[in-house]
Design a protein around this motif. Structure first.
Motif, PDB file in Angstrom:
ATOM      1  N   GLU A   1       0.730  -1.497  -0.032  1.00 56.67           N
ATOM      2  CA  GLU A   1      -0.034  -0.083   0.079  1.00 56.67           C
ATOM      3  C   GLU A   1       0.900   1.303  -0.027  1.00 56.67           C
ATOM      4  OE1 GLU A   1      -4.097  -1.536   2.182  1.00 56.67           O
ATOM      5  OE2 GLU A   1      -2.404  -0.813   3.376  1.00 56.67           O
ATOM      6  N   ARG A   2       2.101   1.298   0.364  1.00 57.62           N
ATOM      7  CA  ARG A   2       3.148   2.389   0.326  1.00 57.62           C
ATOM      8  C   ARG A   2       3.746   2.578  -0.908  1.00 57.62           C
ATOM      9  NH1 ARG A   2       5.389   4.591   4.789  1.00 57.62           N
ATOM     10  NH2 ARG A   2       7.380   4.203   4.132  1.00 57.62           N
ATOM     11  N   GLY A   3       3.423   1.679  -1.988  1.00 56.70           N
ATOM     12  CA  GLY A   3       3.945   1.858  -3.079  1.00 56.70           C
ATOM     13  C   GLY A   3       4.941   0.819  -3.686  1.00 56.70           C
ATOM     14  N   ILE A   4       5.515   0.023  -2.597  1.00 57.21           N
ATOM     15  CA  ILE A   4       6.779  -0.874  -2.684  1.00 57.21           C
ATOM     16  C   ILE A   4       6.084  -2.250  -3.603  1.00 57.21           C
ATOM     17  CG2 ILE A   4       8.658  -2.155  -1.729  1.00 57.21           C
ATOM     18  CD1 ILE A   4       8.057  -0.253   0.622  1.00 57.21           C
ATOM     19  N   GLY A   5       6.927  -2.576  -4.431  1.00 56.55           N
ATOM     20  CA  GLY A   5       6.746  -4.057  -4.902  1.00 56.55           C
ATOM     21  C   GLY A   5       7.167  -5.299  -3.829  1.00 56.55           C
ATOM     22  N   VAL A   6       6.270  -5.914  -3.430  1.00 54.45           N
ATOM     23  CA  VAL A   6       6.458  -6.992  -2.474  1.00 54.45           C
ATOM     24  C   VAL A   6       6.608  -8.316  -2.822  1.00 54.45           C
ATOM     25  CG1 VAL A   6       5.712  -7.536  -0.022  1.00 54.45           C
ATOM     26  CG2 VAL A   6       5.468  -5.129  -0.930  1.00 54.45           C
ATOM     27  N   THR A   7       7.380  -9.130  -2.213  1.00 53.70           N
ATOM     28  CA  THR A   7       7.262 -10.572  -2.273  1.00 53.70           C
ATOM     29  C   THR A   7       7.331 -11.194  -0.861  1.00 53.70           C
ATOM     30  OG1 THR A   7       8.682 -10.676  -4.405  1.00 53.70           O
ATOM     31  CG2 THR A   7       8.701 -12.722  -2.818  1.00 53.70           C
ATOM     32  N   ALA A   8       6.384 -12.007  -0.643  1.00 50.95           N
ATOM     33  CA  ALA A   8       6.418 -12.537   0.893  1.00 50.95           C
ATOM     34  C   ALA A   8       6.206 -14.094   0.594  1.00 50.95           C
ATOM     35  CB  ALA A   8       5.160 -12.143   1.417  1.00 50.95           C
ATOM     36  N   PHE A   9       6.669 -14.477   1.595  1.00 47.91           N
ATOM     37  CA  PHE A   9       6.954 -16.387   1.644  1.00 47.91           C
ATOM     38  C   PHE A   9       6.268 -16.565   2.956  1.00 47.91           C
ATOM     39  CE2 PHE A   9      11.240 -15.859   2.338  1.00 47.91           C
ATOM     40  CZ  PHE A   9      11.316 -16.567   3.476  1.00 47.91           C
ATOM     41  N   ASP A  10       5.594 -17.911   3.335  1.00 47.87           N
ATOM     42  CA  ASP A  10       5.248 -18.565   4.358  1.00 47.87           C
ATOM     43  C   ASP A  10       5.112 -20.050   4.137  1.00 47.87           C
ATOM     44  OD1 ASP A  10       4.473 -17.706   7.253  1.00 47.87           O
ATOM     45  OD2 ASP A  10       3.384 -19.388   6.685  1.00 47.87           O
ATOM     46  N   ALA A  11       5.524 -20.768   5.044  1.00 44.05           N
ATOM     47  CA  ALA A  11       5.468 -22.264   5.066  1.00 44.05           C
ATOM     48  C   ALA A  11       4.094 -22.813   4.960  1.00 44.05           C
ATOM     49  CB  ALA A  11       6.218 -23.025   5.930  1.00 44.05           C
ATOM     50  N   SER A  12       3.047 -21.924   5.387  1.00 40.86           N
ATOM     51  CA  SER A  12       1.687 -22.475   5.684  1.00 40.86           C
ATOM     52  C   SER A  12       0.955 -22.054   4.311  1.00 40.86           C
ATOM     53  CB  SER A  12       1.041 -21.932   6.772  1.00 40.86           C
ATOM     54  OG  SER A  12      -0.301 -22.087   6.941  1.00 40.86           O
ATOM     55  N   PRO A  13       0.660 -23.122   3.582  1.00 34.61           N
ATOM     56  CA  PRO A  13      -0.396 -22.932   2.308  1.00 34.61           C
ATOM     57  C   PRO A  13      -1.762 -22.331   2.810  1.00 34.61           C
ATOM     58  CG  PRO A  13       0.318 -25.319   2.437  1.00 34.61           C
ATOM     59  CD  PRO A  13       0.830 -24.698   3.741  1.00 34.61           C
ATOM     60  N   VAL A  14      -1.957 -22.692   3.951  1.00 33.77           N
ATOM     61  CA  VAL A  14      -3.274 -22.004   4.601  1.00 33.77           C
ATOM     62  C   VAL A  14      -3.173 -20.491   4.699  1.00 33.77           C
ATOM     63  CG1 VAL A  14      -5.015 -22.009   6.388  1.00 33.77           C
ATOM     64  CG2 VAL A  14      -4.186 -24.001   5.575  1.00 33.77           C
ATOM     65  N   ALA A  15      -1.782 -20.103   5.318  1.00 32.36           N
ATOM     66  CA  ALA A  15      -1.575 -18.649   5.609  1.00 32.36           C
ATOM     67  C   ALA A  15      -1.754 -17.930   4.206  1.00 32.36           C
ATOM     68  CB  ALA A  15      -0.524 -18.516   6.264  1.00 32.36           C
ATOM     69  N   VAL A  16      -0.760 -18.553   3.224  1.00 27.77           N
ATOM     70  CA  VAL A  16      -0.718 -17.862   2.009  1.00 27.77           C
ATOM     71  C   VAL A  16      -2.047 -17.492   1.347  1.00 27.77           C
ATOM     72  CG1 VAL A  16       0.431 -17.954  -0.254  1.00 27.77           C
ATOM     73  CG2 VAL A  16       1.700 -18.715   1.878  1.00 27.77           C
TER      74      VAL A  16
END
Length: 200
Positions: free
Chosen positions: A52-67
């Protein structure tokens, strides 16, 4: 290790949908352009705030449910975030790719794993970029309002200063605060902020 898939299947967002308090508190140090990586970001609250601040974001997590919930949160807020299902060992850490690498309450890691993760985070930060870490200190064990019950998973100022001795430490601050982040982080808490800048 908690069963995160089970915890994340509950209604609502375990840690809420607003960012961890460290992000708005340290916003002056954060870029508003470029690329960010959110490490083990759970249901996406921090990644979405950064987008929302205008940054291109990549994020990861081990939980498919969370993702899956993170993708839904981003869509609901009109944000485009690259979410991946991975843990810190399996994520494909790119070299010098991110202007900011964010690790918030990522204290699932035992000391040896933590060192490998910190090294990977460093490699993925571009020269002149920053790493932002936020987590619990050992005093949190007295409060019991969140975080792991293992003392060696928690952060001390000395440990973080040593881990980032080759970088310029911009902020290193341990303090107590009252948290109200979903149902999992509620009440008096002992936390620490680190911002470290990679030499240009």
């Amino acid at each position: 290790m908690p069963d995160w898939d089970t915890r994340y299947t509950s209604d609502g967002y375990l840690f809420g949908t607003e960012p961890a308090t460290v992000l708005p508190r340290q916003a002056a140090h954060l870029p508003t352009t470029g690329r960010a990586l959110c490490v083990a970001d759970g249901e996406g609250r921090n990644a979405v705030w950064l987008a929302e601040r205008g940054i291109g974001v990549t994020a990861f997590d081990a939980s498919p449910v969370a993702v899956e919930k993170a993708r839904r949160l981003a869509a609901d807020r009109g944000q485009n975030v690259e979410f991946q299902v991975a843990d810190a060992e399996s994520f494909n850490w790119p070299d010098a790719a991110f202007d900011v690498v964010v690790g918030i309450f990522i204290q699932f890691a035992q000391p040896a794993e933590r060192l490998r993760m910190f090294d990977a985070m460093k490699r993925s930060t571009r020269p002149g970029g920053i790493i932002l870490l936020h987590g619990y200190t050992p005093k949190q064990l007295e409060f019991g309002t969140g975080g792991p019950p293992h003392p060696d998973h928690l952060y001390t100022e000395r440990m973080l200063r040593d881990a980032f001795s080759d970088w310029r430490i911009v902020t290193l601050d341990a303090f107590e605060a009252d948290l109200a982040e979903g149902t999992a982080h509620v009440g008096r808490s002992a936390v620490i902020d680190l911002i470290a800048r990679r030499p240009a």
